[in-house]
Write a protein that holds these residues in place. Structure first.
Motif, PDB file in Angstrom:
ATOM      1  N   LEU A  73     -76.668  -5.144 -31.963  1.00 54.81           N
ATOM      2  CA  LEU A  73     -77.249  -6.310 -31.316  1.00 54.81           C
ATOM      3  C   LEU A  73     -76.837  -7.566 -32.065  1.00 54.81           C
ATOM      4  O   LEU A  73     -76.716  -7.557 -33.289  1.00 54.81           O
ATOM      5  CB  LEU A  73     -78.770  -6.208 -31.287  1.00 54.81           C
ATOM      6  CG  LEU A  73     -79.365  -4.950 -30.655  1.00 54.81           C
ATOM      7  CD1 LEU A  73     -80.889  -5.044 -30.640  1.00 54.81           C
ATOM      8  CD2 LEU A  73     -78.824  -4.710 -29.280  1.00 54.81           C
ATOM      9  N   SER A  74     -76.640  -8.629 -31.304  1.00 57.84           N
ATOM     10  CA  SER A  74     -76.316  -9.923 -31.888  1.00 57.84           C
ATOM     11  C   SER A  74     -77.387 -10.932 -31.514  1.00 57.84           C
ATOM     12  O   SER A  74     -77.993 -10.840 -30.445  1.00 57.84           O
ATOM     13  CB  SER A  74     -74.963 -10.416 -31.387  1.00 57.84           C
ATOM     14  OG  SER A  74     -73.924  -9.534 -31.748  1.00 57.84           O
ATOM     15  N   CYS A  75     -77.575 -11.907 -32.385  1.00 52.22           N
ATOM     16  CA  CYS A  75     -78.523 -12.981 -32.135  1.00 52.22           C
ATOM     17  C   CYS A  75     -77.831 -14.295 -32.512  1.00 52.22           C
ATOM     18  O   CYS A  75     -77.690 -14.610 -33.699  1.00 52.22           O
ATOM     19  CB  CYS A  75     -79.791 -12.785 -32.957  1.00 52.22           C
ATOM     20  SG  CYS A  75     -80.999 -14.121 -32.806  1.00 52.22           S
ATOM     21  N   ALA A  76     -77.390 -15.022 -31.491  1.00 50.52           N
ATOM     22  CA  ALA A  76     -76.693 -16.284 -31.722  1.00 50.52           C
ATOM     23  C   ALA A  76     -77.714 -17.412 -31.823  1.00 50.52           C
ATOM     24  O   ALA A  76     -78.550 -17.576 -30.935  1.00 50.52           O
ATOM     25  CB  ALA A  76     -75.713 -16.551 -30.591  1.00 50.52           C
ATOM     26  N   ALA A  77     -77.620 -18.175 -32.903  1.00 51.88           N
ATOM     27  CA  ALA A  77     -78.573 -19.255 -33.151  1.00 51.88           C
ATOM     28  C   ALA A  77     -77.905 -20.613 -32.990  1.00 51.88           C
ATOM     29  O   ALA A  77     -76.756 -20.796 -33.387  1.00 51.88           O
ATOM     30  CB  ALA A  77     -79.144 -19.131 -34.550  1.00 51.88           C
ATOM     31  N   SER A  78     -78.615 -21.536 -32.421  1.00 48.59           N
ATOM     32  CA  SER A  78     -78.138 -22.916 -32.320  1.00 48.59           C
ATOM     33  C   SER A  78     -79.309 -23.846 -32.606  1.00 48.59           C
ATOM     34  O   SER A  78     -80.460 -23.461 -32.561  1.00 48.59           O
ATOM     35  CB  SER A  78     -77.565 -23.194 -30.939  1.00 48.59           C
ATOM     36  OG  SER A  78     -78.547 -23.002 -29.943  1.00 48.59           O
ATOM     37  N   GLY A  79     -78.973 -25.078 -32.925  1.00 51.67           N
ATOM     38  CA  GLY A  79     -80.019 -26.028 -33.248  1.00 51.67           C
ATOM     39  C   GLY A  79     -80.013 -26.342 -34.731  1.00 51.67           C
ATOM     40  O   GLY A  79     -78.968 -26.621 -35.302  1.00 51.67           O
ATOM     41  N   ARG A  80     -81.151 -26.213 -35.348  1.00 49.82           N
ATOM     42  CA  ARG A  80     -81.264 -26.558 -36.752  1.00 49.82           C
ATOM     43  C   ARG A  80     -80.567 -25.524 -37.640  1.00 49.82           C
ATOM     44  O   ARG A  80     -80.170 -24.469 -37.199  1.00 49.82           O
ATOM     45  CB  ARG A  80     -82.726 -26.707 -37.124  1.00 49.82           C
ATOM     46  CG  ARG A  80     -83.420 -27.779 -36.304  1.00 49.82           C
ATOM     47  CD  ARG A  80     -84.811 -28.064 -36.774  1.00 49.82           C
ATOM     48  NE  ARG A  80     -84.818 -28.754 -38.059  1.00 49.82           N
ATOM     49  CZ  ARG A  80     -85.922 -29.209 -38.627  1.00 49.82           C
ATOM     50  NH1 ARG A  80     -87.084 -29.033 -38.048  1.00 49.82           N
ATOM     51  NH2 ARG A  80     -85.870 -29.814 -39.795  1.00 49.82           N
ATOM     52  N   THR A  81     -80.391 -25.855 -38.874  1.00 50.21           N
ATOM     53  CA  THR A  81     -79.589 -25.073 -39.806  1.00 50.21           C
ATOM     54  C   THR A  81     -80.035 -23.624 -39.850  1.00 50.21           C
ATOM     55  O   THR A  81     -81.160 -23.305 -40.220  1.00 50.21           O
ATOM     56  CB  THR A  81     -79.660 -25.679 -41.208  1.00 50.21           C
ATOM     57  OG1 THR A  81     -79.369 -27.057 -41.133  1.00 50.21           O
ATOM     58  CG2 THR A  81     -78.680 -24.988 -42.124  1.00 50.21           C
ATOM     59  N   PHE A  82     -79.132 -22.786 -39.486  1.00 54.38           N
ATOM     60  CA  PHE A  82     -79.389 -21.348 -39.415  1.00 54.38           C
ATOM     61  C   PHE A  82     -79.844 -20.803 -40.754  1.00 54.38           C
ATOM     62  O   PHE A  82     -80.743 -19.966 -40.838  1.00 54.38           O
ATOM     63  CB  PHE A  82     -78.106 -20.661 -38.937  1.00 54.38           C
ATOM     64  CG  PHE A  82     -78.183 -19.170 -38.849  1.00 54.38           C
ATOM     65  CD1 PHE A  82     -77.331 -18.368 -39.583  1.00 54.38           C
ATOM     66  CD2 PHE A  82     -79.082 -18.571 -37.987  1.00 54.38           C
ATOM     67  CE1 PHE A  82     -77.383 -16.986 -39.464  1.00 54.38           C
ATOM     68  CE2 PHE A  82     -79.146 -17.189 -37.869  1.00 54.38           C
ATOM     69  CZ  PHE A  82     -78.287 -16.399 -38.618  1.00 54.38           C
ATOM     70  N   SER A  83     -79.234 -21.280 -41.809  1.00 54.30           N
ATOM     71  CA  SER A  83     -79.533 -20.742 -43.134  1.00 54.30           C
ATOM     72  C   SER A  83     -80.921 -21.130 -43.638  1.00 54.30           C
ATOM     73  O   SER A  83     -81.365 -20.614 -44.657  1.00 54.30           O
ATOM     74  CB  SER A  83     -78.475 -21.209 -44.141  1.00 54.30           C
ATOM     75  OG  SER A  83     -78.462 -22.620 -44.196  1.00 54.30           O
ATOM     76  N   SER A  84     -81.599 -22.013 -42.926  1.00 55.86           N
ATOM     77  CA  SER A  84     -82.943 -22.434 -43.337  1.00 55.86           C
ATOM     78  C   SER A  84     -84.015 -21.434 -42.921  1.00 55.86           C
ATOM     79  O   SER A  84     -85.177 -21.575 -43.321  1.00 55.86           O
ATOM     80  CB  SER A  84     -83.281 -23.799 -42.728  1.00 55.86           C
ATOM     81  OG  SER A  84     -82.369 -24.783 -43.153  1.00 55.86           O
TER      82      SER A  84
END
Length: 126
Positions: A20-31
């Protein structure tokens, strides 16, 4: 604000694998801590796994320990859940979630997570 989109679900035979993949957008992913939950029909949504902001720590539910692996790719702003040796009881809708701050005591609770994806169906046939 963080937007999460899961993909990679499907139908697989018992003993098989899915990622499974979870693509993140918006604020800093590493936070964010990134977690995976699942919900089977008629059951509560349950914790599956979580990975720390740095990626250095991971935690798993006992039911998936040794079979599932959570990871994240900062360059792609994407989290993953590799699922091996799948069982029919793994059948559920899988959700990824992001949390600004969690502890060992709170990481299994849905309320600890700030953002959720829409879910992806995983069906394991016997």
């Amino acid at each position: 604000q963080v937007q999460l989109v899961e993909s990679g679900g499907g139908l697989v035979q018992a003993g098989g694998s899915l990622r499974l993949s979870c693509a993140a957008s918006g604020r800093t992913f590493s936070s964010y801590y990134m977690g995976w939950f699942r919900q089977a029909p008629g059951k509560e949504r349950e914790f599956v796994a979580v990975i720390a902001r740095s990626g250095g720590s991971t935690y798993y539910a006992d039911s998936v320990k040794g079979r599932f692996t959570i990871s994240r790719d900062y360059a792609k702003n994407t989290g993953y859940l590799q699922m091996n040796s799948l069982k029919p009881e793994d059948t559920a809708v899988y959700y990824c979630a992001a949390a600004l701050d969690i502890t060992i005591g709170t990481m299994i609770h849905r309320s600890s997570y700030d953002y959720w994806g829409q879910g992806t169906q995983v069906t394991v046939s016997s």
